[in-house]
Enzyme design. Structure first.
Site, PDB file in Angstrom:
ATOM      1  N   ILE A   5      -0.911   4.165  -1.935  1.00  0.00           N
ATOM      2  CA  ILE A   5      -2.004   4.819  -1.213  1.00  0.00           C
ATOM      3  C   ILE A   5      -1.450   5.707  -0.100  1.00  0.00           C
ATOM      4  O   ILE A   5      -1.965   6.803   0.155  1.00  0.00           O
ATOM      5  CB  ILE A   5      -2.983   3.779  -0.635  1.00  0.00           C
ATOM      6  CG1 ILE A   5      -3.617   2.961  -1.770  1.00  0.00           C
ATOM      7  CG2 ILE A   5      -4.067   4.455   0.189  1.00  0.00           C
ATOM      8  CD1 ILE A   5      -4.412   3.784  -2.762  1.00  0.00           C
ATOM      9  N   ILE A  28      16.671  -7.353  -5.342  1.00  0.00           N
ATOM     10  CA  ILE A  28      17.888  -6.924  -6.024  1.00  0.00           C
ATOM     11  C   ILE A  28      17.605  -5.791  -7.012  1.00  0.00           C
ATOM     12  O   ILE A  28      18.432  -4.908  -7.232  1.00  0.00           O
ATOM     13  CB  ILE A  28      18.563  -8.129  -6.728  1.00  0.00           C
ATOM     14  CG1 ILE A  28      19.970  -7.744  -7.209  1.00  0.00           C
ATOM     15  CG2 ILE A  28      17.702  -8.655  -7.886  1.00  0.00           C
ATOM     16  CD1 ILE A  28      20.777  -8.929  -7.693  1.00  0.00           C
ATOM     17  N   GLU A  38     -12.437   7.781 -17.893  1.00  0.00           N
ATOM     18  CA  GLU A  38     -12.171   7.366 -16.509  1.00  0.00           C
ATOM     19  C   GLU A  38     -10.903   7.992 -15.942  1.00  0.00           C
ATOM     20  O   GLU A  38     -10.769   8.170 -14.725  1.00  0.00           O
ATOM     21  CB  GLU A  38     -12.083   5.838 -16.411  1.00  0.00           C
ATOM     22  CG  GLU A  38     -10.908   5.194 -17.133  1.00  0.00           C
ATOM     23  CD  GLU A  38     -11.206   4.789 -18.574  1.00  0.00           C
ATOM     24  OE1 GLU A  38     -10.535   3.867 -19.080  1.00  0.00           O
ATOM     25  OE2 GLU A  38     -12.096   5.410 -19.181  1.00  0.00           O
ATOM     26  N   CYS A  56     -13.301   3.232 -25.431  1.00  0.00           N
ATOM     27  CA  CYS A  56     -12.238   2.837 -26.355  1.00  0.00           C
ATOM     28  C   CYS A  56     -12.667   1.630 -27.190  1.00  0.00           C
ATOM     29  O   CYS A  56     -13.483   1.761 -28.092  1.00  0.00           O
ATOM     30  CB  CYS A  56     -10.944   2.587 -25.586  1.00  0.00           C
ATOM     31  SG  CYS A  56      -9.478   2.565 -26.642  1.00  0.00           S
ATOM     32  N   MET A  57     -12.169   0.431 -26.877  1.00  0.00           N
ATOM     33  CA  MET A  57     -12.628  -0.751 -27.597  1.00  0.00           C
ATOM     34  C   MET A  57     -14.130  -0.931 -27.435  1.00  0.00           C
ATOM     35  O   MET A  57     -14.800  -1.462 -28.327  1.00  0.00           O
ATOM     36  CB  MET A  57     -11.900  -2.006 -27.111  1.00  0.00           C
ATOM     37  CG  MET A  57     -12.357  -3.278 -27.830  1.00  0.00           C
ATOM     38  SD  MET A  57     -11.705  -4.808 -27.140  1.00  0.00           S
ATOM     39  CE  MET A  57     -10.202  -4.969 -28.093  1.00  0.00           C
ATOM     40  N   HIS A  98     -10.691   7.713 -23.088  1.00  0.00           N
ATOM     41  CA  HIS A  98     -10.832   7.093 -21.761  1.00  0.00           C
ATOM     42  C   HIS A  98     -11.245   8.150 -20.736  1.00  0.00           C
ATOM     43  O   HIS A  98     -10.393   8.724 -20.044  1.00  0.00           O
ATOM     44  CB  HIS A  98      -9.508   6.452 -21.326  1.00  0.00           C
ATOM     45  CG  HIS A  98      -9.137   5.228 -22.090  1.00  0.00           C
ATOM     46  ND1 HIS A  98      -9.493   3.958 -21.689  1.00  0.00           N
ATOM     47  CD2 HIS A  98      -8.440   5.075 -23.247  1.00  0.00           C
ATOM     48  CE1 HIS A  98      -9.032   3.067 -22.561  1.00  0.00           C
ATOM     49  NE2 HIS A  98      -8.394   3.719 -23.519  1.00  0.00           N
ATOM     50  N   THR A 105       9.067  -6.474  10.571  1.00  0.00           N
ATOM     51  CA  THR A 105       9.404  -5.055  10.427  1.00  0.00           C
ATOM     52  C   THR A 105      10.827  -4.784  10.900  1.00  0.00           C
ATOM     53  O   THR A 105      11.572  -4.030  10.254  1.00  0.00           O
ATOM     54  CB  THR A 105       8.412  -4.188  11.224  1.00  0.00           C
ATOM     55  OG1 THR A 105       7.114  -4.331  10.645  1.00  0.00           O
ATOM     56  CG2 THR A 105       8.813  -2.724  11.201  1.00  0.00           C
ATOM     57  N   GLY A 151       0.795  -1.227   0.000  1.00  0.00           N
ATOM     58  CA  GLY A 151       0.000   0.000   0.000  1.00  0.00           C
ATOM     59  C   GLY A 151       0.824   1.271   0.000  1.00  0.00           C
ATOM     60  O   GLY A 151       0.346   2.324   0.437  1.00  0.00           O
ATOM     61  N   GLY A 192      -9.411  -2.425 -24.331  1.00  0.00           N
ATOM     62  CA  GLY A 192      -8.659  -3.669 -24.442  1.00  0.00           C
ATOM     63  C   GLY A 192      -8.017  -3.752 -25.808  1.00  0.00           C
ATOM     64  O   GLY A 192      -8.208  -2.877 -26.660  1.00  0.00           O
ATOM     65  N   GLU A 217       7.802   7.552  -4.421  1.00  0.00           N
ATOM     66  CA  GLU A 217       7.518   6.167  -4.049  1.00  0.00           C
ATOM     67  C   GLU A 217       8.482   5.248  -4.789  1.00  0.00           C
ATOM     68  O   GLU A 217       8.580   5.301  -6.016  1.00  0.00           O
ATOM     69  CB  GLU A 217       6.078   5.793  -4.400  1.00  0.00           C
ATOM     70  CG  GLU A 217       5.752   4.327  -4.107  1.00  0.00           C
ATOM     71  CD  GLU A 217       4.469   3.838  -4.758  1.00  0.00           C
ATOM     72  OE1 GLU A 217       4.241   2.603  -4.736  1.00  0.00           O
ATOM     73  OE2 GLU A 217       3.716   4.661  -5.306  1.00  0.00           O
TER      74      GLU A 217
END
Length: 558
Positions: free
Chosen positions: A19, A149, A509, A381-382, A507, A192, A16, A354, A141
């Site tokens: 987030i 590695i 969204e 889109c598609m 798109h 941890t 996470g 897609g 991040e």
């Protein structure tokens, strides 16, 4: 001077970090600090554009056409700040840049090595974000898990970074897991401790620990982590699982994450204004109605493949005081089974984007079902291309109508390759990508939703509506409600007389936000709520009629 917060992850992947980074960005913005967030991904792909959605999830597209990690979608939605190609860096892009410099002779014949050349390039990418956007704070991040590695060059680079820009200008934040062991009846800190030990071996001492857990931390655990990991108790932050990711910033605010980080950066703590965010979360948690929407896709086994679509539906649900339950439907299943078997009872149907022929006929059947049964439909889109194919086959009666992507021998390629794509050979980063203007047609449902003549939306495609068939489609009742400003490219279609039947080549969204849901998703969810009420009323009426018939006494005539 810009300040920097580095977010690493330990113990397990998918902990996470994205987030947490996005939530921290929200908390900084609520205090009127400007923020930019950078994702460093350790994979060798130059970008995720050619990666399988099953492996990587959604490819998020920015305004400037970068194909990026889905975490950038979280960054944008939480901070309401657009990201760019500068905000996404991969090992592949770093090595590509370094090798190109070597080929040009930029290193003057020197031996090119991970240290200093790769690490210097990583640091340069971080500085580039700060220079180009000039934010108060850059959050970085680092993908992967400490101990991998692949992450070592990035960790070495950020170790060097603090020394170069000054200790008070950098915070190291480590996100880790505190597991609950049922057999022992307690939470364990050892994973941890080992993760922090691994970080220390690289030369990084975390300043803040963010502890992911599925229940409140047990008494004394923060003190124990503080003692063993050499972090102040106030900087040991609990991040308990939440019912929605939008609750996380509020939880982290209660734990004091932003205040601790700002103090470490020698910045004024300031009083946050999270009133609007709290209202959004409250609305999400107290809906008055529920609808079920079918998402018919090719990659439904991994919901992250459609993350922005799911989030956009959620944003519209907040605005309509409802909750959207998603019925995941594999497009391939619809090729073998009846559409009714998988779609009966839904209040709306979404067919997202897609690539490739697999599942296309199933998507076409889902669209036909939505059109026949007046179920609200949104194609992306598609999804738009499949709606064109469905209309061509069933209404325009074009024999074997298809997309040139799926059938190069089709006698009626109603979807064709964009002219500028004809000579393109490489797959990565070569599509029509990024933000483009779209001119809307007045007196259409789409225009009524947007309430403006020209809109800007993000694209990711190679194929478009074949204009050789435009006149025929218009003659048979098709409505083209949005085109490129020159009218050449069909960007939006809709059907008149249908409760909601809109499909877009772009798109939408990617531009939806919790506080400002996208107009098309908002219109779709509203139509689905209305359809649900009509459908429910119809079922109740039918039930009343059946009961009345059953209870009517028979009369013998004679």
């Amino acid at each position: 001077m810009t300040k920097f917060v580095f977010v690493t992850g330990g113990v397990v992947s998918s902990i996470g970090k994205g987030i947490v980074a996005a939530s921290l960005g929200r908390l900084f913005k609520s205090r009127d600090y400007s923020v930019s967030i950078l994702k460093l991904d350790p994979y060798i792909n130059v970008d995720p554009g050619t990666m399988s959605p099953f492996q990587h999830g959604e490819v998020f597209v920015t305004d400037d056409g970068a194909e990026t990690d889905l975490d950038l979608g979280h960054y944008e939605r939480f901070t309401d700040t657009p990201m760019s190609r500068l905000n996404s860096v991969t090992t592949g892009s770093i090595y590509q840049a370094v090798i190109n410099k070597e080929r040009r002779g930029d290193y003057m014949g020197g031996t090119v090595q991970v240290i200093p050349h790769i690490t210097n390039e990583i640091k340069e990418r971080i500085h580039r974000v700060a220079k180009n956007t000039n934010p108060d704070i850059v959050i970085i991040e680092i993908g992967g898990t400490v101990g991998d590695i692949e992450s070592l060059p990035f960790l070495e680079a950020i170790r060097q970074f603090r020394k170069e820009v000054g200790r008070n200008n950098v915070v190291y934040m480590h996100v880790t897991l505190i597991p609950w062991i049922p057999a022992a009846g307690e939470m364990k800190t050892k994973p941890t401790q080992h993760s922090v030990k691994e970080l220390r071996s690289i030369g990084i001492q975390p300043d803040v620990l963010v502890c992911r857990c599925d229940r409140p931390l047990q008494p004394g655990l923060k003190e124990k982590l503080s003692a063993f990991c050499d972090v102040p108790v106030a900087s040991v932050i609990m991040s308990q699982d939440a019912s929605t990711i939008y609750q996380v910033p509020l939880n982290l605010e209660e734990e004091g994450l932003a205040q601790q980080t700002l103090e470490l950066l020698n910045l004024e703590p300031r009083q946050p204004d999270l009133s609007q965010w709290r209202t959004l979360v409250q609305q999400m948690q107290s809906p008055s109605k529920q609808i079920e929407v079918a998402l018919v896709g090719k990659y439904v086994q991994l919901s992250d493949a459609y993350l922005s679509v799911v989030e956009a539906l959620g944003h519209a649900a907040i605005a309509t005081n409802s909750v959207v339950k998603i019925r995941w439907v594999s497009a391939e299943d619809l090729e073998n089974d009846s559409a009714e078997q998988h779609l009966e009872g839904v209040s709306g149907i979404v067919v997202p984007g897609g690539f490739g022929v697999r599942g296309v006929d199933g998507k076409v059947r889902a669209i036909e079902y939505a059109r026949h049964h007046n179920i609200p439909f949104l194609g992306l889109c598609m999804g738009m291309q499949c709606s064109v194919i469905e209309w061509a086959r069933n209404i325009a009666h074009l024999e074997k109508a298809n997309s040139a992507e799926f059938d190069r021998e089709s006698p009626n390629p109603v979807i064709n390759l964009l002219p500028e794509q004809q000579d393109v050979v490489d797959l990565g980063g070569t599509m029509r990508l990024g933000l483009y203007p779209c001119r809307l047609t007045p007196d259409t449902q789409t225009f009524a939703l947007y309430k403006q003549e020209v809109v800007y939306e993000r694209h990711r495609h190679r194929y478009e509506f074949n204009n050789a068939y435009r006149s025929l489609f218009l003659e048979t009742g098709y409505v083209i409600s949005g085109t490129s400003p020159d009218g050449r490219l069909v960007e939006i279609i809709e059907l008149p007389g249908h409760p909601f039947f809109i499909a877009t080549q772009f798109h939408p969204e990617f531009r939806s936000r919790p506080s400002t849901p996208h107009p098309l998703f908002l219109g779709f969810v509203k139509a689905s709520v209305d359809y649900n009420h009509v459908s429910l009323d119809s079922k109740i009426q039918t039930h009343i009629e059946l009961v009345t018939e059953e209870n009517t006494p028979s009369i013998a005539l004679g």
